[in-house]
Write a protein that holds these residues in place. Structure first.
Motif, PDB file in Angstrom:
ATOM      1  N   ILE A 317     -28.314  -2.448  18.304  1.00 45.16           N
ATOM      2  CA  ILE A 317     -29.650  -3.064  18.283  1.00 45.16           C
ATOM      3  C   ILE A 317     -29.749  -3.970  19.503  1.00 45.16           C
ATOM      4  CG2 ILE A 317     -31.295  -4.500  17.010  1.00 45.16           C
ATOM      5  CD1 ILE A 317     -29.792  -3.832  14.440  1.00 45.16           C
ATOM      6  N   ILE A 318     -30.892  -3.867  20.212  1.00 47.25           N
ATOM      7  CA  ILE A 318     -31.132  -4.727  21.371  1.00 47.25           C
ATOM      8  C   ILE A 318     -32.376  -5.554  21.092  1.00 47.25           C
ATOM      9  CG2 ILE A 318     -31.881  -4.714  23.790  1.00 47.25           C
ATOM     10  CD1 ILE A 318     -30.203  -2.148  24.101  1.00 47.25           C
ATOM     11  N   ILE A 319     -32.328  -6.843  21.394  1.00 51.77           N
ATOM     12  CA  ILE A 319     -33.523  -7.675  21.263  1.00 51.77           C
ATOM     13  C   ILE A 319     -33.753  -8.389  22.582  1.00 51.77           C
ATOM     14  CG2 ILE A 319     -34.640  -9.551  20.018  1.00 51.77           C
ATOM     15  CD1 ILE A 319     -33.386  -8.721  17.589  1.00 51.77           C
ATOM     16  N   ASP A 320     -34.778  -7.915  23.301  1.00 53.63           N
ATOM     17  CA  ASP A 320     -35.087  -8.519  24.588  1.00 53.63           C
ATOM     18  C   ASP A 320     -35.981  -9.734  24.366  1.00 53.63           C
ATOM     19  OD1 ASP A 320     -35.048  -8.887  27.255  1.00 53.63           O
ATOM     20  OD2 ASP A 320     -36.465  -7.293  27.750  1.00 53.63           O
ATOM     21  N   GLU A 321     -35.910 -10.710  25.245  1.00 55.04           N
ATOM     22  CA  GLU A 321     -36.689 -11.955  25.124  1.00 55.04           C
ATOM     23  C   GLU A 321     -36.506 -12.529  23.722  1.00 55.04           C
ATOM     24  OE1 GLU A 321     -37.929 -12.890  27.860  1.00 55.04           O
ATOM     25  OE2 GLU A 321     -38.677 -11.178  28.991  1.00 55.04           O
ATOM     26  N   GLU A 322     -35.250 -12.712  23.337  1.00 55.91           N
ATOM     27  CA  GLU A 322     -34.949 -13.055  21.953  1.00 55.91           C
ATOM     28  C   GLU A 322     -35.568 -14.384  21.530  1.00 55.91           C
ATOM     29  OE1 GLU A 322     -32.635 -15.480  20.536  1.00 55.91           O
ATOM     30  OE2 GLU A 322     -32.428 -16.522  22.452  1.00 55.91           O
ATOM     31  N   HIS A 323     -35.939 -15.239  22.505  1.00 58.12           N
ATOM     32  CA  HIS A 323     -36.521 -16.535  22.158  1.00 58.12           C
ATOM     33  C   HIS A 323     -37.980 -16.403  21.767  1.00 58.12           C
ATOM     34  CE1 HIS A 323     -37.887 -15.704  26.209  1.00 58.12           C
ATOM     35  NE2 HIS A 323     -38.908 -16.485  25.940  1.00 58.12           N
ATOM     36  N   ASP A 324     -38.557 -15.201  21.955  1.00 59.50           N
ATOM     37  CA  ASP A 324     -40.013 -15.092  21.844  1.00 59.50           C
ATOM     38  C   ASP A 324     -40.503 -15.332  20.430  1.00 59.50           C
ATOM     39  OD1 ASP A 324     -42.327 -13.968  23.734  1.00 59.50           O
ATOM     40  OD2 ASP A 324     -42.734 -13.406  21.656  1.00 59.50           O
ATOM     41  N   HIS A 325     -41.599 -16.063  20.377  1.00 59.71           N
ATOM     42  CA  HIS A 325     -42.175 -16.480  19.104  1.00 59.71           C
ATOM     43  C   HIS A 325     -42.665 -15.292  18.271  1.00 59.71           C
ATOM     44  CE1 HIS A 325     -43.373 -19.771  16.684  1.00 59.71           C
ATOM     45  NE2 HIS A 325     -44.620 -19.371  16.605  1.00 59.71           N
ATOM     46  N   SER A 326     -43.005 -14.189  18.932  1.00 62.17           N
ATOM     47  CA  SER A 326     -43.599 -13.075  18.186  1.00 62.17           C
ATOM     48  C   SER A 326     -42.583 -12.362  17.292  1.00 62.17           C
ATOM     49  CB  SER A 326     -44.243 -12.067  19.145  1.00 62.17           C
ATOM     50  OG  SER A 326     -43.256 -11.374  19.860  1.00 62.17           O
ATOM     51  N   TYR A 327     -41.302 -12.703  17.381  1.00 59.18           N
ATOM     52  CA  TYR A 327     -40.333 -12.105  16.455  1.00 59.18           C
ATOM     53  C   TYR A 327     -40.409 -12.729  15.069  1.00 59.18           C
ATOM     54  CZ  TYR A 327     -38.180  -9.575  20.255  1.00 59.18           C
ATOM     55  OH  TYR A 327     -37.956  -8.705  21.294  1.00 59.18           O
ATOM     56  N   ARG A 328     -41.133 -13.831  14.961  1.00 58.25           N
ATOM     57  CA  ARG A 328     -41.323 -14.421  13.635  1.00 58.25           C
ATOM     58  C   ARG A 328     -42.563 -13.821  13.006  1.00 58.25           C
ATOM     59  NH1 ARG A 328     -39.371 -18.741  11.227  1.00 58.25           N
ATOM     60  NH2 ARG A 328     -41.312 -18.893  10.111  1.00 58.25           N
ATOM     61  N   GLN A 329     -42.447 -13.354  11.795  1.00 59.40           N
ATOM     62  CA  GLN A 329     -43.651 -12.927  11.081  1.00 59.40           C
ATOM     63  C   GLN A 329     -44.158 -14.129  10.310  1.00 59.40           C
ATOM     64  OE1 GLN A 329     -44.736  -9.233  10.042  1.00 59.40           O
ATOM     65  NE2 GLN A 329     -44.957  -9.565   7.871  1.00 59.40           N
ATOM     66  N   GLU A 330     -45.403 -14.530  10.605  1.00 57.90           N
ATOM     67  CA  GLU A 330     -45.913 -15.784  10.053  1.00 57.90           C
ATOM     68  C   GLU A 330     -46.886 -15.587   8.904  1.00 57.90           C
ATOM     69  OE1 GLU A 330     -44.712 -18.575  10.927  1.00 57.90           O
ATOM     70  OE2 GLU A 330     -44.344 -18.724  13.084  1.00 57.90           O
ATOM     71  N   ASP A 331     -47.197 -14.336   8.581  1.00 56.59           N
ATOM     72  CA  ASP A 331     -48.031 -14.167   7.390  1.00 56.59           C
ATOM     73  C   ASP A 331     -47.445 -13.051   6.534  1.00 56.59           C
ATOM     74  OD1 ASP A 331     -48.585 -12.134   9.051  1.00 56.59           O
ATOM     75  OD2 ASP A 331     -50.717 -12.520   9.238  1.00 56.59           O
ATOM     76  N   GLY A 332     -47.904 -12.964   5.299  1.00 57.67           N
ATOM     77  CA  GLY A 332     -47.303 -11.994   4.387  1.00 57.67           C
ATOM     78  C   GLY A 332     -45.852 -12.373   4.158  1.00 57.67           C
ATOM     79  N   VAL A 333     -44.967 -11.399   4.274  1.00 54.45           N
ATOM     80  CA  VAL A 333     -43.538 -11.664   4.105  1.00 54.45           C
ATOM     81  C   VAL A 333     -43.036 -12.413   5.341  1.00 54.45           C
ATOM     82  CG1 VAL A 333     -41.280 -10.592   3.877  1.00 54.45           C
ATOM     83  CG2 VAL A 333     -43.240  -9.607   2.716  1.00 54.45           C
ATOM     84  N   ARG A 334     -42.535 -13.613   5.156  1.00 49.07           N
ATOM     85  CA  ARG A 334     -42.093 -14.417   6.309  1.00 49.07           C
ATOM     86  C   ARG A 334     -40.629 -14.164   6.609  1.00 49.07           C
ATOM     87  NH1 ARG A 334     -46.388 -16.665   4.259  1.00 49.07           N
ATOM     88  NH2 ARG A 334     -47.731 -17.913   5.583  1.00 49.07           N
ATOM     89  N   TYR A 335     -40.357 -13.760   7.854  1.00 47.22           N
ATOM     90  CA  TYR A 335     -38.969 -13.538   8.255  1.00 47.22           C
ATOM     91  C   TYR A 335     -38.892 -13.660   9.765  1.00 47.22           C
ATOM     92  CZ  TYR A 335     -40.500  -8.894   9.763  1.00 47.22           C
ATOM     93  OH  TYR A 335     -41.158  -7.871  10.395  1.00 47.22           O
ATOM     94  N   HIS A 336     -37.675 -13.749  10.273  1.00 46.21           N
ATOM     95  CA  HIS A 336     -37.468 -13.757  11.712  1.00 46.21           C
ATOM     96  C   HIS A 336     -36.717 -12.480  12.077  1.00 46.21           C
ATOM     97  CE1 HIS A 336     -36.657 -14.822  15.754  1.00 46.21           C
ATOM     98  NE2 HIS A 336     -37.123 -16.030  15.624  1.00 46.21           N
ATOM     99  N   ASP A 725     -41.719 -20.650   3.254  1.00 53.06           N
ATOM    100  CA  ASP A 725     -41.308 -20.248   4.595  1.00 53.06           C
ATOM    101  C   ASP A 725     -39.910 -20.820   4.846  1.00 53.06           C
ATOM    102  OD1 ASP A 725     -41.143 -19.544   7.225  1.00 53.06           O
ATOM    103  OD2 ASP A 725     -42.911 -20.658   7.885  1.00 53.06           O
ATOM    104  N   ILE A 726     -38.903 -19.943   4.756  1.00 55.66           N
ATOM    105  CA  ILE A 726     -37.510 -20.360   4.977  1.00 55.66           C
ATOM    106  C   ILE A 726     -37.240 -20.368   6.479  1.00 55.66           C
ATOM    107  CG2 ILE A 726     -35.080 -19.703   4.577  1.00 55.66           C
ATOM    108  CD1 ILE A 726     -36.304 -20.385   1.956  1.00 55.66           C
TER     109      ILE A 726
END
Ligand SMILES: [Zn+2]
Ligand SMILES: [Zn+2]
Length: 731
Positions: A317-336, A725-726
């Protein structure tokens, strides 16, 4: 009388429970398959979790499943386990989590059928039988001839091209056993490697360090300055993985999925990848999911939710720009997505590679753990390293559309020197403030606690939070004064101003108002490829991922707002944005320059940007966080509520707090609230929050474990809803 067993199902509802149904004992059952279930007055689809011979309930009262929807499971055993972990860690309703792991196309009641196609081939080389056809049935002969020329066979689409009425002809040939078909589900082969760029010594050392560890779980963090060639390392690792016959998930932030990246992946690996992002239809995303699942595509390249793509042999698994805010889901099921990806890699015992020029403080702090490896990249493979930031002190400056005279001087110089200029302004529209000077009336959204932004091209005032719009009033709605003024600068006004000032230079603008699709962005940015002088104005959309070698000057217009933000994350975020924007410049064969306009050049953060690297600033921020007891050294959990009235939201949270207080150790946590959220009214709803903060992770989990069963019983209704929101991002 059929005999029954008992099966538990997850249903997509915000309820913390699974549902039990009876199922025919003789029916084969596979976990991860969807069934149509009687539910209330109607039916719902549910995902089968487990089957048991007995039930704790009165068997006669348990309903019988209606029917099976899928022939094969839509979620494999690993994905069921990952979803279970997510549901327990993030304390989200299990049904919501499981359905969220499916592509949107499969969340309803559509049956899943792998999207295989048939491919016809010539069976026997019975030349005589075929030549007979030439006389008896020219149409059959024509198809045989075509298949003879295509040893790989033809799909329905190919056959139709030869004869639009192909179907009965092909049936007849099948009857004569001259042709036959097979499912076409061969993997798309990766193309042979074209000439690959020479790795720099730095890149080569990192590839050599990671490659021997590709067979087991580890988190590798590529901490490399902008333009240091992280993508090339990703591509090398992907190739190693594909050579072992394994598959790869490659995640990028929504705005990082550039056409440049797609082109690079295509050049390197051909068509053996699938793409998934929010610009596609549900069906297109399902197609990508299905191709990856059937291993027809070896690489899944996509945004956040592509993490839930399944395959039999995931290897990396590769995650580019790992700091980016869009990897957090902020509505519905909340996860990073980054954190879930790390868990997924750990469960599968495979490596995960994170990359960023400005890694999150979480990842930097995690590098103290033994499963994290950090690799530094301090040089660009091109001639020039990223420019150091210069501050332009604008305390006593006169502005024209947001730019000071010194800024114009720099832009003039770079354009004269045939450079391209990037101007970053993270505010779209024409002007953010519209008001009356006589009575101080300000244009406000009727649904949100937010100002309306003037969009001159649309002759409208728009809310950027809910989309509400109204016509620009002719006179002040409060006092009737005939002159309404606007203040502040948005990208629309900046473009107008720069176009007037530089009439002979193309001034391009990239923001959500003018770019509605990736295609539109592509055609706009193609103008940059030519390398001719131009000015590019943009919001977040252009802050990262793009690589245009002719840009020699990056300008940041309005960074000061973030200096005085209430969020403890503001310094981290501002530093990341400024370095990313400035890192767009000087990536080609000419040195770059980066300037930031500020009214507060003495501010400690501005001084730090001048004198220190991101790593030094990050280390200082981490020390500060440790002292204050903030993340990543502490955990934050936020209960949020939104309701029709503020009081309803607050009282819902009071109920939750009362239940938490019943846990004897609750007093050891720091709590804030219930208080109204920073933007209290948004999209017509009132919002409040209750935050829990502690450096003791176990204490927090213990309090939640004892209180959640009771809290989970609190209904979440449209009148007043609540959620948890954990590892919340802010306080
Ligand atoms: Zn007025
Ligand atoms: Zn609004």
């Amino acid at each position: 009388m059929p005999q029954y067993r008992f099966a538990s199902f997850a249903i997509a509802l915000p309820l913390y429970r699974v549902f039990e149904y009876r199922i025919d004992e003789a029916a084969p059952v596979i976990a991860g398959t969807r069934y149509r279930l009687p539910f209330g007055q109607g039916t719902r689809s549910g995902i089968l979790l487990e089957v048991s011979d007995h039930s704790d309930f009165d068997a006669a009262k348990i309903k019988v499943v209606r029917e099976r929807i899928d022939l094969e499971p839509v979620l494999g055993g690993h994905m069921l386990a990952l979803a279970k972990w997510m549901s327990e860690y993030y304390l989200q309703p299990p049904g919501d989590v499981l359905f969220q792991c499916l592509p949107g196309y499969l969340r309803g009641a559509r049956a899943y059928q792998p999207l295989r196609v048939k491919r016809w081939r010539l069976l026997a080389a019975d030349a005589e039988a075929i030549s007979v056809l030439q006389r008896t049935s020219p149409r059959q002969f024509e198809i045989c001839q075509a298949l003879k020329c295509e040893p790989a066979g033809l799909t329905a689409v190919g056959l139709k091209r030869i004869n639009p009425g192909w179907h009965p002809v092909v049936k007849a040939l099948e009857g004569k056993h001259l042709i036959g078909w097979e499912w076409d589900d061969k993997p798309t082969p990766a193309v042979d490697a074209p000439v690959m760029p020479q790795l720099s010594a730095e890149q080569d050392a990192i590839v050599s360090a990671i490659e021997p560890r590709l067979q087991q779980f580890a988190v590798h963090l590529l901490d490399g300055i902008t333009g240091s060639g992280k993508t090339e390392i990703f591509l090398r690792l992907i190739r190693s993985c594909l050579e072992r016959g394994r598959q790869v998930i490659y995640l990028v932030p929504e705005i990082g999925l550039t056409n440049q990246l797609l082109e690079r992946v295509r050049q390197r690996f051909g068509e053996c990848f699938a793409i998934s992002h929010s610009g596609l239809t549900e069906y297109q995303r399902f197609q990508a999911w299905d191709r990856f699942r059937r291993a027809e595509a070896s690489i899944m390249l996509g945004t956040r939710s592509s993490l839930f793509s399944q395959c039999d042999d995931l290897g990396l698994i590769i995650i580019d720009e790992e700091h980016d805010h869009s990897y957090r889901q902020e509505d519905g099921v909340r996860y990073h997505a980054r954190d879930v990806a790390i868990k997924r890699a750990q469960m599968l015992d495979i490596p995960i590679v994170l990359g960023s020029a400005t890694p999150s403080l979480e990842s930097i702090a995690n590098c103290e753990r033994s499963t994290f490896f950090r690799y530094r990249m301090d040089h660009r493979p091109t001639r020039f390293d990223p420019p150091s930031i210069q501050l332009i002190d604008v305390r006593n400056s006169r502005f024209d559309f947001g730019c000071a005279a010194q800024t114009f001087a720099r832009i003039d110089a770079h354009l004269q020197d045939s450079g391209q200029v990037l101007v970053y302004l993270n505010r779209r529209g024409f002007a953010p403030i519209v008001m009356c000077h006589e009575c101080n009336w300000q244009a406000q959204c009727r649904n949100c606690d937010a100002r309306l932004t003037l969009h001159q091209s649309q002759q409208a005032l728009l809310c950027h939070h809910c989309g509400y719009s109204e016509a620009v009033p002719e006179a002040c709605p409060e006092c009737g004064h005939g002159e309404i003024k606007h203040y502040g600068i948005g990208t629309e006004q900046l473009q107008q101003g720069l176009t007037q000032r530089y009439p002979d230079t193309p001034v391009l603008r990239v923001d959500r108002d003018v770019i509605s699709s990736r295609e539109a962005l592509k055609s706009r940015l193609e103008q940059l490829q030519s390398g001719a002088p131009c000015i590019l104005i943009g919001t977040q959309m252009i802050a990262k991922g793009h690589d245009y070698p002719a840009i020699t000057l990056s300008v940041v217009l309005d960074a000061d707002q973030a200096l005085f933000s209430a969020s403890y994350r503001a310094s981290e975020r501002l530093t990341q944005t400024l370095l990313q924007v400035c890192g767009r410049s000087g990536r080609g064969d000419r040195a770059g320059e980066a300037i930031v306009q500020t009214r507060f050049p003495e501010h400690p953060l501005m001084q730090a940007l001048l004198r220190r690297s991101y790593r030094q600033i990050a280390d200082e921020l981490l020390q500060e966080r440790r002292l204050l007891g903030f993340p990543p050294y502490a955990r934050v959990v936020i209960f949020r509520s939104d309701a029709q009235e503020l009081q309803q939201a607050l009282s819902k949270l009071e109920t939750i707090k009362t239940l938490l207080q019943q846990s004897p150790r609750f007093q050891q946590l720091s709590t804030i609230g219930p208080i109204p959220a920073l933007m209290t009214r948004r999209i017509g709803r009132y919002r409040a929050q209750l935050s829990l903060l502690t450096t003791d992770h176990r204490l927090l989990r213990a309090v939640l474990a004892s209180a959640m069963p009771a809290i989970q019983e609190i209904p979440s209704t449209p009148r007043a809803s609540w959620n948890i929101d954990i590892d919340a991002y802010d306080l």
